[in-house]
Enzyme design. Structure first.
Site, PDB file in Angstrom:
ATOM      1  N   HIS A  15       0.818  -1.216   0.000  1.00  9.50           N
ATOM      2  CA  HIS A  15       0.000   0.000   0.000  1.00  9.50           C
ATOM      3  C   HIS A  15       0.851   1.265   0.000  1.00  9.50           C
ATOM      4  O   HIS A  15       0.353   2.372  -0.256  1.00  9.50           O
ATOM      5  CB  HIS A  15      -0.933   0.008   1.218  1.00  9.50           C
ATOM      6  N   ASP A  37      -2.259   2.244  -4.470  1.00 12.30           N
ATOM      7  CA  ASP A  37      -3.512   2.566  -3.784  1.00 12.30           C
ATOM      8  C   ASP A  37      -4.556   1.493  -4.065  1.00 12.30           C
ATOM      9  O   ASP A  37      -4.445   0.732  -5.047  1.00 12.30           O
ATOM     10  CB  ASP A  37      -4.039   3.933  -4.241  1.00 12.30           C
TER      11      ASP A  37
END
Length: 392
Positions: free
Chosen positions: A363, A367
């Site tokens: 992450h 995204d």
């Protein structure tokens, strides 16, 4: 084959040293000698095997000669440049091995002759066997013992053995890298499911034809690898990496690491420039790398690098799972087993061959919107493989 470093110690005598293994590897474990002291070895013949945390290195003899000394014990740690074996240069002894054979047979014959009279002695003592028979015939004592053991049977009646096996270098390295991945990446997994009907129909229709023409077996991995390279063009962050904790590296090529299970552990050989290969070309590369992995013939170059990983747990019957990122990569695609499940198609409930897909991603780089879009694109390309031709 790996070239060994030779240092001349005296006339016609040489010491074979531990060869250079790779830029990042300085030591390994000596797992086996393929020759013993006194054995003749030909030039370039393997004399020892060294296990590293990535691959096994074969040490080959740079000369022809007779081994006079093994300088390191098996299972010891060795470093690059360390003395390993001493060899006296020369030709193979003429009939040396054949002359030793009859010499070894002679004592065997003498031993058999000596054993013959020994066997006669117990025959003469045969009548004495009556005494032990009388002693053994005491059923009254044995019966109560058996009844007690049956009445007090516990878990101790079953095996409670334990075996401790030292982890090999590859397993230790795998453990280290997986834990590093968990501790470093902000891992998150997104899921989807794909209808395999069209891909399976295409494979069924063309697999025999292409096998006959090219010798390549058409599977699923080639299609998923190709779909991943096309989806990565839309979402380049999937193929990126973090460098020095403050720089993101984006690439215009995709080197796909294919997870392959071997007896020693999981390895990830790489299909280079997969974005430039056809589905058949990718299948050919995967087949070649898989064979090399199972035969223990992978080189460091085969496993160095990689920008994206595909792991197919479905070949072992996995239904669902969350793969772990292969650092320093950003994402890994997990494939699973194909199962017939009821799904709704055009308002009708039908049975279709379905597969769950899992994308674990970092992450810090990727995204959620990008990860979901990537996986959805892979799904759409697999459900209609013809699209892959249009997106070349």
């Amino acid at each position: 084959m790996t070239s060994s470093t030779i240092v001349s110690k005296r006339f016609a005598s040489h010491t074979v040293k531990v060869p250079e293994m790779a830029e990042s590897i300085t030591e390994g474990t000596l797992t086996a000698y393929s020759k013993s002291v006194g054995d003749y070895v030909a030039q370039d013949e393997t004399i020892a095997t060294i296990e590293t945390d990535k691959i096994d290195i074969e040490v080959n003899s740079p000369i022809s000669g007779t081994i006079t000394e093994l300088l390191v014990e098996v299972e010891e740690t060795v470093e690059v440049g360390q003395d390993l074996v001493k060899i006296d240069e020369g030709e193979a002894p003429a009939g040396g091995a054949k002359e030793e054979a009859p010499k070894e047979e002679a004592p065997k014959e003498e031993a058999s002759k000596e054993e013959a009279p020994k066997k006669e002695a117990p025959k003469k003592e045969a009548p004495k066997k009556e005494a032990p028979k009388k002693e053994a015939a005491k059923p009254k004592e044995s019966k109560p013992k058996e009844s007690k053991s049956e009445s007090t049977a516990t878990f101790t009646s079953f095996s409670r053995n334990e075996e401790r096996v030292k982890m090999n270098r590859m397993r230790l390295r795998i453990a280290e890298r997986l834990k590093e991945s968990q501790n470093t990446a902000a891992s998150l997994t997104t899921f989807n499911e794909v209808d395999m009907t069209n891909l399976m129909d295409m494979r069924k229709l063309y697999k025999d034809e292409f096998l006959e023409k090219t010798g390549i077996k058409l599977g699923f991995m080639g299609a998923f690898a190709k779909a991943s390279t096309l989806a990565a063009k839309e979402i380049p962050a999937v193929n990126a990496a973090i460098e020095n904790n403050d720089t993101m590296v984006f690439r215009d090529y995709t080197d796909i690491s294919i997870a392959v299970a071997t007896p020693k552990g999981l390895v990830t050989p790489i299909v280079r420039n997969a974005e430039s290969l056809s589905i058949l070309g990718i299948e050919q590369e995967i087949s070649n790398l898989g064979k090399k992995a199972r035969d223990g013939k992978l080189t460091l170059e085969d496993m160095t690098g990689g920008t994206f990983t595909i792991s197919n747990g479905g070949v072992f019957g996995s239904l669902y799972g969350t793969p772990i990122i292969n650092m320093p990569q950003t994402a890994v695609l997990g494939l699973h087993g194909v199962k017939q499940r009821p799904v709704t198609v055009n308002g009708q409930v039908v049975s279709r061959p379905m597969m769950y897909l899992a994308l674990t991603y970092d992450h810090r780089v990727l995204d959620g919107r990008e990860a979901v879009t990537f996986l959805k694109t892979v799904k759409e390309l697999i459900e209609d493989p013809r699209k892959m031709l249009l997106l070349q």
